[in-house]
Design a protein around this motif. Structure first.
Motif, PDB file in Angstrom:
ATOM      1  N   VAL A   7      34.224  41.950  49.449  1.00  0.00           N
ATOM      2  CA  VAL A   7      35.441  41.327  49.967  1.00  0.00           C
ATOM      3  C   VAL A   7      36.210  40.718  48.800  1.00  0.00           C
ATOM      4  O   VAL A   7      35.678  39.876  48.075  1.00  0.00           O
ATOM      5  CB  VAL A   7      35.108  40.229  51.008  1.00  0.00           C
ATOM      6  N   TYR A   8      37.456  41.174  48.583  1.00  0.00           N
ATOM      7  CA  TYR A   8      38.292  40.694  47.480  1.00  0.00           C
ATOM      8  C   TYR A   8      39.355  39.705  47.938  1.00  0.00           C
ATOM      9  O   TYR A   8      39.913  38.973  47.127  1.00  0.00           O
ATOM     10  CB  TYR A   8      38.977  41.879  46.786  1.00  0.00           C
ATOM     11  N   GLN A   9      39.647  39.700  49.247  1.00  0.00           N
ATOM     12  CA  GLN A   9      40.615  38.754  49.794  1.00  0.00           C
ATOM     13  C   GLN A   9      40.278  38.504  51.257  1.00  0.00           C
ATOM     14  O   GLN A   9      39.663  39.347  51.918  1.00  0.00           O
ATOM     15  CB  GLN A   9      42.042  39.290  49.671  1.00  0.00           C
ATOM     16  N   HIS A  10      40.655  37.338  51.751  1.00  0.00           N
ATOM     17  CA  HIS A  10      40.383  37.010  53.147  1.00  0.00           C
ATOM     18  C   HIS A  10      41.332  37.795  54.046  1.00  0.00           C
ATOM     19  O   HIS A  10      42.464  38.106  53.664  1.00  0.00           O
ATOM     20  CB  HIS A  10      40.559  35.508  53.385  1.00  0.00           C
ATOM     21  N   GLY A  11      40.859  38.110  55.242  1.00  0.00           N
ATOM     22  CA  GLY A  11      41.715  38.838  56.168  1.00  0.00           C
ATOM     23  C   GLY A  11      40.923  39.485  57.285  1.00  0.00           C
ATOM     24  O   GLY A  11      39.818  39.046  57.623  1.00  0.00           O
ATOM     25  N   GLY A  12      41.510  40.552  57.859  1.00  0.00           N
ATOM     26  CA  GLY A  12      40.892  41.257  58.968  1.00  0.00           C
ATOM     27  C   GLY A  12      39.762  42.162  58.506  1.00  0.00           C
ATOM     28  O   GLY A  12      39.404  42.190  57.316  1.00  0.00           O
ATOM     29  N   PRO A  13      39.191  42.942  59.416  1.00  0.00           N
ATOM     30  CA  PRO A  13      38.076  43.822  59.074  1.00  0.00           C
ATOM     31  C   PRO A  13      38.390  44.791  57.928  1.00  0.00           C
ATOM     32  O   PRO A  13      37.487  45.220  57.200  1.00  0.00           O
ATOM     33  CB  PRO A  13      37.817  44.590  60.378  1.00  0.00           C
ATOM     34  N   GLU A  14      39.676  45.085  57.751  1.00  0.00           N
ATOM     35  CA  GLU A  14      40.068  46.054  56.702  1.00  0.00           C
ATOM     36  C   GLU A  14      39.791  45.570  55.288  1.00  0.00           C
ATOM     37  O   GLU A  14      39.788  46.365  54.335  1.00  0.00           O
ATOM     38  CB  GLU A  14      41.552  46.422  56.852  1.00  0.00           C
ATOM     39  N   VAL A  15      39.506  44.285  55.093  1.00  0.00           N
ATOM     40  CA  VAL A  15      39.227  43.788  53.734  1.00  0.00           C
ATOM     41  C   VAL A  15      37.788  44.082  53.301  1.00  0.00           C
ATOM     42  O   VAL A  15      37.421  43.835  52.148  1.00  0.00           O
ATOM     43  CB  VAL A  15      39.512  42.272  53.587  1.00  0.00           C
ATOM     44  N   LEU A  16      36.975  44.623  54.206  1.00  0.00           N
ATOM     45  CA  LEU A  16      35.588  44.972  53.872  1.00  0.00           C
ATOM     46  C   LEU A  16      35.571  46.318  53.152  1.00  0.00           C
ATOM     47  O   LEU A  16      35.855  47.348  53.759  1.00  0.00           O
ATOM     48  CB  LEU A  16      34.732  45.024  55.147  1.00  0.00           C
ATOM     49  N   LYS A  17      35.255  46.323  51.869  1.00  0.00           N
ATOM     50  CA  LYS A  17      35.313  47.533  51.030  1.00  0.00           C
ATOM     51  C   LYS A  17      33.908  48.037  50.705  1.00  0.00           C
ATOM     52  O   LYS A  17      33.022  47.261  50.338  1.00  0.00           O
ATOM     53  CB  LYS A  17      36.067  47.235  49.719  1.00  0.00           C
ATOM     54  N   TRP A  18      33.705  49.343  50.801  1.00  0.00           N
ATOM     55  CA  TRP A  18      32.414  50.017  50.544  1.00  0.00           C
ATOM     56  C   TRP A  18      32.405  50.502  49.099  1.00  0.00           C
ATOM     57  O   TRP A  18      33.172  51.380  48.731  1.00  0.00           O
ATOM     58  CB  TRP A  18      32.291  51.171  51.530  1.00  0.00           C
ATOM     59  N   GLU A  19      31.566  49.891  48.261  1.00  0.00           N
ATOM     60  CA  GLU A  19      31.643  50.159  46.818  1.00  0.00           C
ATOM     61  C   GLU A  19      30.260  50.267  46.176  1.00  0.00           C
ATOM     62  O   GLU A  19      29.247  49.850  46.751  1.00  0.00           O
ATOM     63  CB  GLU A  19      32.380  49.012  46.117  1.00  0.00           C
ATOM     64  N   ASP A  20      30.241  50.784  44.954  1.00  0.00           N
ATOM     65  CA  ASP A  20      29.043  50.762  44.109  1.00  0.00           C
ATOM     66  C   ASP A  20      28.944  49.399  43.432  1.00  0.00           C
ATOM     67  O   ASP A  20      29.950  48.877  42.932  1.00  0.00           O
ATOM     68  CB  ASP A  20      29.119  51.840  43.023  1.00  0.00           C
ATOM     69  N   VAL A  21      27.739  48.838  43.405  1.00  0.00           N
ATOM     70  CA  VAL A  21      27.528  47.584  42.691  1.00  0.00           C
ATOM     71  C   VAL A  21      26.231  47.678  41.877  1.00  0.00           C
ATOM     72  O   VAL A  21      25.331  48.443  42.202  1.00  0.00           O
ATOM     73  CB  VAL A  21      27.432  46.360  43.650  1.00  0.00           C
ATOM     74  N   GLU A  22      26.176  46.878  40.833  1.00  0.00           N
ATOM     75  CA  GLU A  22      24.978  46.789  39.986  1.00  0.00           C
ATOM     76  C   GLU A  22      24.201  45.557  40.423  1.00  0.00           C
ATOM     77  O   GLU A  22      24.764  44.470  40.557  1.00  0.00           O
ATOM     78  CB  GLU A  22      25.421  46.637  38.520  1.00  0.00           C
ATOM     79  N   ILE A  23      22.881  45.711  40.674  1.00  0.00           N
ATOM     80  CA  ILE A  23      22.125  44.529  41.101  1.00  0.00           C
ATOM     81  C   ILE A  23      21.085  44.062  40.076  1.00  0.00           C
ATOM     82  O   ILE A  23      20.635  42.930  40.124  1.00  0.00           O
ATOM     83  CB  ILE A  23      21.440  44.727  42.468  1.00  0.00           C
ATOM     84  N   GLY A  24      20.681  44.920  39.154  1.00  0.00           N
ATOM     85  CA  GLY A  24      19.756  44.492  38.103  1.00  0.00           C
ATOM     86  C   GLY A  24      18.327  44.331  38.594  1.00  0.00           C
ATOM     87  O   GLY A  24      17.958  44.769  39.686  1.00  0.00           O
ATOM     88  N   GLU A  25      17.521  43.666  37.779  1.00  0.00           N
ATOM     89  CA  GLU A  25      16.100  43.478  38.069  1.00  0.00           C
ATOM     90  C   GLU A  25      15.828  42.011  38.438  1.00  0.00           C
ATOM     91  O   GLU A  25      16.541  41.112  37.992  1.00  0.00           O
ATOM     92  CB  GLU A  25      15.253  43.859  36.849  1.00  0.00           C
TER      93      GLU A  25
END
Length: 324
Positions: A7-25
């Motif tokens: 989530v990059y900004q507050h708002g409706g359901p459309e602000v939920l973005k499906w992305e690649d992320v790095e989580i590490g160890e």
């Protein structure tokens, strides 16, 4: 890299973005967990909208999940790769395929409980536990009022309160939800769109009122909830699905010497001992059949936006689970 909702900004359901992320160890005191199922709760909506503020932007929402330990931090004992664990509350960030968690924030899940059930019931079930057993201690002979009685927490409150020997009054919005609330142990169900719940509670209790109101609806029910309480009754406001209630003058409580609390589960599971006790009592009641989770809605994690939209429509009942 793993997939997660950001989530990059507050708002409706459309602000939920499906992305690649790095989580590490995992570092000291941490474990990495591959999520099998993730619970969706109204608190996730509050963070997405900005009603509650995340500590940083962007953020990954989600407050409960169940999964398998895939790595443990250096020197950590008591957890091993392959363990089935669950968590609820902080740290936020469950909407992801894998996540790093503090080892002392997870609890072991009994082998008899499916991960989907565990994920659907952790936050809601531990909320029900502290509300009924510690915030106000429900005992045989008490009469309780539960708003949103067919919702995720409401359903569990009704089942558990009945098992504790209370008379349970529940409010719902539709006939379908009324049927579920009855199945969950409500002795009296009020369809609030068809009748005034304050008048009906007054009638059911012969003008006495109830010992406690569990109100997750907020603005639309708050004043009425206060009116339903008997002398020295407890108003437990633990959500605001209809909006934040208006401020309450102390004089409104003085009329009947009422108690008002706005509790958070996180404040009732501060220590490791509190967490294990809360989860332990929850799981014991699931295993014994006292509590049944209604997982009525399952979505792929990538479709979290649709799940949020459906939850907010208030046309649904039972629990929502996201599957990575």
């Amino acid at each position: 890299m793993v997939k997660a909702i950001r989530v990059y900004q507050h708002g409706g359901p459309e602000v939920l973005k499906w992305e690649d992320v790095e989580i590490g160890e995992p570092k000291d005191g941490e474990i990495r967990v591959k999520n099998k199922a993730i619970g969706l709760d109204f608190i996730d909506v509050y963070f997405r909208k900005g009603v509650y503020k995340a500590s940083a932007m962007p953020f990954t929402p989600g407050m409960e999940a169940a999964g398998v330990v895939t790595a443990v931090g250096p020197g950590l004992t008591g957890r091993k790769v392959g363990d089935l664990v669950a968590y609820a509350g902080n740290p936020m960030g469950a909407y992801t395929e894998e996540q790093i968690l503090p080892a002392d924030k997870v609890v072991p899940v009994p082998s008899s409980i499916d991960p989907i059930i565990a994920a659907s019931i952790m936050l809601k079930g531990m909320t029900a536990q502290f509300l009924l057993r510690r915030c106000f201690r429900v005992e045989p002979g008490h009469t309780v009022l539960v708003h949103a009685a067919a919702g995720g927490v409401g359903s569990l409150l009704c089942q558990w309160a009945k098992a504790l020997g209370a008379t349970v009054i529940g409010t719902v919005s539709t006939e379908v939800k009324a049927a579920q609330a009855k199945d969950d142990g409500c002795h009296h169900v009020i369809i609030y769109k068809e009748e005034d719940f304050v008048s009906r509670v007054n009638e059911i209790t012969s003008g006495e009122g109830v010992e406690v109101v569990y109100d997750s609806v907020g603005k639309d029910t708050f004043e009425g909830s206060l009116a339903c309480l008997k002398l020295r009754g407890y108003m437990v406001s633990f959500g605001q699905s209809s909006g934040t209630p208006d401020p309450v003058p102390l004089s409104a409580l003085a009329v009947k010497s009422l108690f008002l609390t706005r509790p958070s589960m996180m404040h009732y599971t501060v220590t490791r001992g509190e967490l294990l006790e809360t989860a332990g009592e929850l799981f014991a009641n699931v295993e014994s059949g006292v509590l049944k989770a209604h997982v009525n809605h399952k979505y792929p994690l990538s479709q979290a936006a649709q799940a949020h939209a459906d939850l907010e429509s208030r046309k649904t009942s039972g629990s929502f689970v996201l599957i990575p």
